[in-house]
Design a protein around this motif. Structure first.
Motif, PDB file in Angstrom:
ATOM      1  N   GLN A   1       4.303 -16.091  -3.005  1.00 46.00           N
ATOM      2  CA  GLN A   1       5.931 -15.979  -3.514  1.00 46.00           C
ATOM      3  C   GLN A   1       6.067 -14.490  -3.798  1.00 46.00           C
ATOM      4  OE1 GLN A   1       7.490 -19.008  -6.181  1.00 46.00           O
ATOM      5  NE2 GLN A   1       8.580 -17.559  -7.181  1.00 46.00           N
ATOM      6  N   PHE A   2       6.713 -13.613  -3.113  1.00 49.38           N
ATOM      7  CA  PHE A   2       6.989 -12.509  -3.188  1.00 49.38           C
ATOM      8  C   PHE A   2       7.975 -12.187  -4.069  1.00 49.38           C
ATOM      9  CE2 PHE A   2       7.875  -7.961  -1.997  1.00 49.38           C
ATOM     10  CZ  PHE A   2       6.720  -7.472  -1.904  1.00 49.38           C
ATOM     11  N   ASN A   3       7.864 -11.057  -5.008  1.00 49.71           N
ATOM     12  CA  ASN A   3       8.813 -10.430  -5.983  1.00 49.71           C
ATOM     13  C   ASN A   3       9.074  -9.098  -5.501  1.00 49.71           C
ATOM     14  OD1 ASN A   3      10.214  -9.181  -8.318  1.00 49.71           O
ATOM     15  ND2 ASN A   3       9.526 -11.206  -9.156  1.00 49.71           N
ATOM     16  N   LEU A   4      10.271  -8.699  -5.339  1.00 49.02           N
ATOM     17  CA  LEU A   4      10.490  -7.260  -4.789  1.00 49.02           C
ATOM     18  C   LEU A   4       9.977  -6.187  -5.810  1.00 49.02           C
ATOM     19  CD1 LEU A   4      14.183  -8.001  -3.253  1.00 49.02           C
ATOM     20  CD2 LEU A   4      11.926  -7.430  -2.004  1.00 49.02           C
ATOM     21  N   SER A   5       9.851  -6.539  -6.979  1.00 50.89           N
ATOM     22  CA  SER A   5       9.156  -5.761  -8.013  1.00 50.89           C
ATOM     23  C   SER A   5       7.942  -5.074  -7.447  1.00 50.89           C
ATOM     24  CB  SER A   5       9.036  -5.995  -9.314  1.00 50.89           C
ATOM     25  OG  SER A   5       8.018  -7.253  -9.490  1.00 50.89           O
ATOM     26  N   SER A   6       6.853  -5.870  -6.849  1.00 49.21           N
ATOM     27  CA  SER A   6       5.690  -5.623  -6.051  1.00 49.21           C
ATOM     28  C   SER A   6       5.993  -4.421  -4.962  1.00 49.21           C
ATOM     29  CB  SER A   6       5.298  -6.724  -5.592  1.00 49.21           C
ATOM     30  OG  SER A   6       4.833  -7.535  -6.318  1.00 49.21           O
ATOM     31  N   ALA A   7       7.392  -4.274  -4.545  1.00 44.37           N
ATOM     32  CA  ALA A   7       7.402  -3.152  -3.640  1.00 44.37           C
ATOM     33  C   ALA A   7       8.096  -1.883  -4.331  1.00 44.37           C
ATOM     34  CB  ALA A   7       8.369  -3.628  -2.338  1.00 44.37           C
ATOM     35  N   GLY A   8       8.010  -1.949  -5.691  1.00 45.04           N
ATOM     36  CA  GLY A   8       8.804  -0.754  -6.616  1.00 45.04           C
ATOM     37  C   GLY A   8      10.248  -0.957  -6.619  1.00 45.04           C
ATOM     38  N   MET A   9      10.844  -2.166  -6.360  1.00 47.26           N
ATOM     39  CA  MET A   9      12.212  -2.573  -6.017  1.00 47.26           C
ATOM     40  C   MET A   9      12.779  -3.349  -7.512  1.00 47.26           C
ATOM     41  SD  MET A   9      12.979  -3.568  -2.340  1.00 47.26           S
ATOM     42  CE  MET A   9      14.381  -4.048  -2.315  1.00 47.26           C
TER      43      MET A   9
ATOM     44  N   THR B   1       1.376 -11.154  -9.788  1.00 48.98           N
ATOM     45  CA  THR B   1       0.089 -11.336 -10.551  1.00 48.98           C
ATOM     46  C   THR B   1      -0.774  -9.884 -10.449  1.00 48.98           C
ATOM     47  OG1 THR B   1       0.048 -13.773  -9.909  1.00 48.98           O
ATOM     48  CG2 THR B   1      -2.147 -12.890 -10.706  1.00 48.98           C
ATOM     49  N   TYR B   2      -0.488  -9.325  -9.516  1.00 45.44           N
ATOM     50  CA  TYR B   2      -1.311  -8.368  -9.347  1.00 45.44           C
ATOM     51  C   TYR B   2      -0.298  -6.855  -9.454  1.00 45.44           C
ATOM     52  CZ  TYR B   2      -4.145 -11.163  -6.260  1.00 45.44           C
ATOM     53  OH  TYR B   2      -4.992 -12.069  -5.786  1.00 45.44           O
ATOM     54  N   GLU B   3      -1.125  -5.970 -10.306  1.00 46.13           N
ATOM     55  CA  GLU B   3      -0.412  -4.643 -10.391  1.00 46.13           C
ATOM     56  C   GLU B   3      -0.838  -3.549  -9.544  1.00 46.13           C
ATOM     57  OE1 GLU B   3      -1.115  -3.601 -14.583  1.00 46.13           O
ATOM     58  OE2 GLU B   3       0.160  -5.538 -15.237  1.00 46.13           O
ATOM     59  N   GLY B   4       0.183  -2.610  -9.538  1.00 44.77           N
ATOM     60  CA  GLY B   4      -0.256  -1.517  -8.569  1.00 44.77           C
ATOM     61  C   GLY B   4       0.473  -1.301  -7.455  1.00 44.77           C
ATOM     62  N   THR B   5       0.353  -0.552  -6.356  1.00 43.78           N
ATOM     63  CA  THR B   5       1.067  -0.311  -5.192  1.00 43.78           C
ATOM     64  C   THR B   5       1.404  -1.573  -4.389  1.00 43.78           C
ATOM     65  OG1 THR B   5      -0.534   0.499  -3.881  1.00 43.78           O
ATOM     66  CG2 THR B   5       0.370   2.186  -5.264  1.00 43.78           C
ATOM     67  N   LEU B   6       2.396  -1.420  -3.553  1.00 43.66           N
ATOM     68  CA  LEU B   6       2.470  -2.655  -2.572  1.00 43.66           C
ATOM     69  C   LEU B   6       1.207  -2.641  -1.762  1.00 43.66           C
ATOM     70  CD1 LEU B   6       4.587  -4.414  -1.069  1.00 43.66           C
ATOM     71  CD2 LEU B   6       4.907  -2.495   0.691  1.00 43.66           C
ATOM     72  N   GLU B   7       0.580  -1.642  -1.219  1.00 41.24           N
ATOM     73  CA  GLU B   7      -0.567  -1.871  -0.575  1.00 41.24           C
ATOM     74  C   GLU B   7      -1.631  -2.444  -1.215  1.00 41.24           C
ATOM     75  OE1 GLU B   7      -2.933  -1.521   2.971  1.00 41.24           O
ATOM     76  OE2 GLU B   7      -0.842  -1.256   2.828  1.00 41.24           O
ATOM     77  N   HIS B   8      -1.728  -2.274  -2.643  1.00 44.64           N
ATOM     78  CA  HIS B   8      -2.842  -2.640  -3.591  1.00 44.64           C
ATOM     79  C   HIS B   8      -2.524  -4.148  -3.638  1.00 44.64           C
ATOM     80  CE1 HIS B   8      -5.937  -3.347  -6.746  1.00 44.64           C
ATOM     81  NE2 HIS B   8      -4.811  -3.735  -7.453  1.00 44.64           N
ATOM     82  N   VAL B   9      -1.361  -4.473  -3.843  1.00 42.78           N
ATOM     83  CA  VAL B   9      -1.225  -6.076  -4.052  1.00 42.78           C
ATOM     84  C   VAL B   9      -1.564  -6.838  -2.969  1.00 42.78           C
ATOM     85  CG1 VAL B   9       1.069  -7.567  -3.958  1.00 42.78           C
ATOM     86  CG2 VAL B   9       1.067  -5.628  -5.733  1.00 42.78           C
ATOM     87  N   PHE B  10      -1.197  -6.387  -1.352  1.00 39.80           N
ATOM     88  CA  PHE B  10      -1.650  -7.152  -0.319  1.00 39.80           C
ATOM     89  C   PHE B  10      -3.111  -7.092  -0.252  1.00 39.80           C
ATOM     90  CE2 PHE B  10       3.135  -7.010   0.402  1.00 39.80           C
ATOM     91  CZ  PHE B  10       3.144  -8.470   0.848  1.00 39.80           C
TER      92      PHE B  10
ATOM     93  N   ASP C   1      10.664  -2.785   5.714  1.00 40.16           N
ATOM     94  CA  ASP C   1       9.800  -2.733   6.707  1.00 40.16           C
ATOM     95  C   ASP C   1       8.298  -2.573   6.433  1.00 40.16           C
ATOM     96  OD1 ASP C   1      11.674  -3.259   8.882  1.00 40.16           O
ATOM     97  OD2 ASP C   1      11.986  -0.961   9.009  1.00 40.16           O
ATOM     98  N   LYS C   2       8.037  -1.787   5.301  1.00 37.58           N
ATOM     99  CA  LYS C   2       6.848  -1.574   4.720  1.00 37.58           C
ATOM    100  C   LYS C   2       6.145  -3.073   4.132  1.00 37.58           C
ATOM    101  CE  LYS C   2       7.385   3.290   3.379  1.00 37.58           C
ATOM    102  NZ  LYS C   2       7.335   4.245   2.211  1.00 37.58           N
ATOM    103  N   ILE C   3       7.050  -3.682   3.403  1.00 38.98           N
ATOM    104  CA  ILE C   3       6.594  -5.076   3.038  1.00 38.98           C
ATOM    105  C   ILE C   3       6.064  -5.894   4.074  1.00 38.98           C
ATOM    106  CG2 ILE C   3       7.236  -7.358   2.156  1.00 38.98           C
ATOM    107  CD1 ILE C   3       9.530  -5.570   0.379  1.00 38.98           C
ATOM    108  N   LYS C   4       6.953  -5.931   5.252  1.00 39.04           N
ATOM    109  CA  LYS C   4       6.567  -6.737   6.436  1.00 39.04           C
ATOM    110  C   LYS C   4       5.504  -6.135   7.207  1.00 39.04           C
ATOM    111  CE  LYS C   4       9.887  -8.097   9.324  1.00 39.04           C
ATOM    112  NZ  LYS C   4      11.205  -7.942  10.317  1.00 39.04           N
ATOM    113  N   ASP C   5       5.113  -5.076   7.327  1.00 38.94           N
ATOM    114  CA  ASP C   5       4.060  -4.422   7.724  1.00 38.94           C
ATOM    115  C   ASP C   5       2.672  -4.828   6.866  1.00 38.94           C
ATOM    116  OD1 ASP C   5       2.707  -2.482   9.618  1.00 38.94           O
ATOM    117  OD2 ASP C   5       2.370  -1.391   7.893  1.00 38.94           O
ATOM    118  N   ALA C   6       2.950  -4.298   5.471  1.00 36.34           N
ATOM    119  CA  ALA C   6       1.656  -4.680   4.807  1.00 36.34           C
ATOM    120  C   ALA C   6       1.167  -6.087   4.760  1.00 36.34           C
ATOM    121  CB  ALA C   6       1.944  -4.261   3.196  1.00 36.34           C
TER     122      ALA C   6
END
Length: 277
Positions: free
Chosen positions: A30-38, A9-18, A51-56
Motif C-alpha cells: 500500500q504505497f504512500n507518495l511520501s515514500s517518493a518524497g512527495m 514502514t521503511y524510511e529512506g529513499t524510494l530505491e531503499h524502500v523497494f 515513472d521512477k515509482i513504476k520503474d522501482a
C-alpha cells in the motif's frame, strides 16, 4: 493471499524502500507518495517522479495494490475538507497513471486535533450528512478513473462499527466503494471477551465487500492501542480463517510496526496463513 506492507514502514529513499521490501520477501505494497518524497496528497505532480515509482516497483518485483489517500472526510473545517477533496482529484490521476486500483480513505472525525481521535459529534446527523456529501463528490472521480475506494471501520471515526459501514455501503450501492478489512480496528475497549463473535459479525456484514485486508494487532482490551501483528491479542486464527471463508484472495498488508519488527511479523503471519484451511 499475498503479504505486503505499508511503504511508510521503511524510511529512506524510494530505491531503499523497494529494496527493503524485496529483501523482506514482500510482494506488494500500500504505497504512500511520501515514500517518493512527495506529499501524501499533493496538488500537483511530476510524471517523471511517477515513472521512477513504476520503474522501482517493477525492478524489485513489488505490486502497487493500493494508494493511501486519507484525509478527514468530515473535517469540521469545511475549507480543509474541500482542500482534501481537491487533492483527492489529483490523487485519482496519480493512481490511474501508476495503475494502482485502490485508494484508501479515512471516513473522519469531528475532532479538530486529529482525524484519528474520537469526538462525540461523530455520532451526529451532521457528521453523517457530511460523510455522505463528501462521498458523493469522490465517487464520480473514482468511477472516471476506474478506481475502488476503500473505507475502514475505525473506532475513532464516523464509521465506527460494521453495522454503520454496512448502512453506508447500502446507501450508495456502488461497486467503486468497498471495505478495507482490519481485524484490529473492529474493537472498542473491553470487547475482547467477545472477540470471535465480533469478528464473525463483521464478516457477516462486510465479508463480501472486501477490496483489501490489513494486518496489525491489539495491545490490550483496556485502552485500544495498536502493535505489530503477532505481538498482541488479536485472534489471528479466526481473522485469517474468516478472510479465507469469504474467498478473499487479495493482499494482506502489514502495518502498525517498525522496520525492525517486519521479519518477525511476516514469519508470524506466514505461519498463521498456513494453518487456515
Amino acid at each position: 493471499m499475498q503479504l505486503g506492507i505499508f511503504s511508510k514502514t521503511y524510511e529512506g529513499t524510494l530505491e531503499h524502500v523497494f529494496q527493503k521490501m524485496e529483501q523482506d520477501q514482500l510482494t506488494c505494497t500500500q504505497f504512500n507518495l511520501s515514500s517518493a518524497g512527495m506529499e501524501s496528497m499533493p496538488l500537483t505532480y511530476d510524471r517523471a517522479v511517477l515513472d521512477k515509482i513504476k520503474d522501482a516497483a517493477r525492478r524489485h518485483h513489488i505490486e502497487l495494490v493500493a494508494l493511501s489517500g486519507t484525509f478527514n472526510m468530515i473535517d469540521p473545517d469545511e475549507e480543509k475538507r474541500q482542500d482534501g477533496i481537491q487533492r483527492f482529484a489529483v490523487l485519482c490521476e496519480i493512481a490511474a497513471y501508476l495503475e494502482i486500483p485502490i485508494i484508501t480513505l479515512c471516513t473522519g472525525s469531528k475532532n479538530r486535533e486529529s482525524k484519528w481521535k474520537w469526538h462525540d459529534d461523530n455520532d451526529s446527523n451532521d457528521a453523517w450528512e457530511d460523510l455522505l456529501e463528501t462521498t458523493k463528490q469522490l465517487l464520480p472521480m473514482a468511477e472516471a478513473h476506474h478506481l475502488t475506494l476503500g473505507i475502514e471501520v475505525e473506532a475513532s471515526n464516523v464509521i465506527h462499527s460494521p453495522a454503520l459501514a454496512r448502512k453506508y455501503l447500502d446507501l450508495f450501492q456502488n461497486d467503486h466503494l468497498k471495505i478495507v478489512m482490519d481485524g484490529a480496528n473492529l474493537f472498542h475497549p473491553k470487547q475482547i471477551e467477545t472477540m470471535q463473535a465480533t469478528l464473525s459479525e463483521a464478516f457477516a456484514l462486510l465479508g463480501n465487500d472486501i477490496c483489501l485486508a490489513h494486518a496489525k494487532d491489539l495491545a490490550s482490551d483496556q485502552d485500544i492501542q495498536f502493535v505489530a501483528a503477532g505481538t498482541g491479542i488479536l485472534d489471528y486464527d479466526t481473522y485469517l480463517q474468516l478472510l479465507k471463508n469469504y474467498h478473499y484472495e487479495g493482499a494482506l498488508i502489514i502495518h502498525g510496526l517498525t522496520e525492525a519488527q517486519v521479519a518477525e511479523s511476516k514469519t508470524f503471519l506466514e505461519r498463521k496463513l498456513s494453518y487456515a484451511l
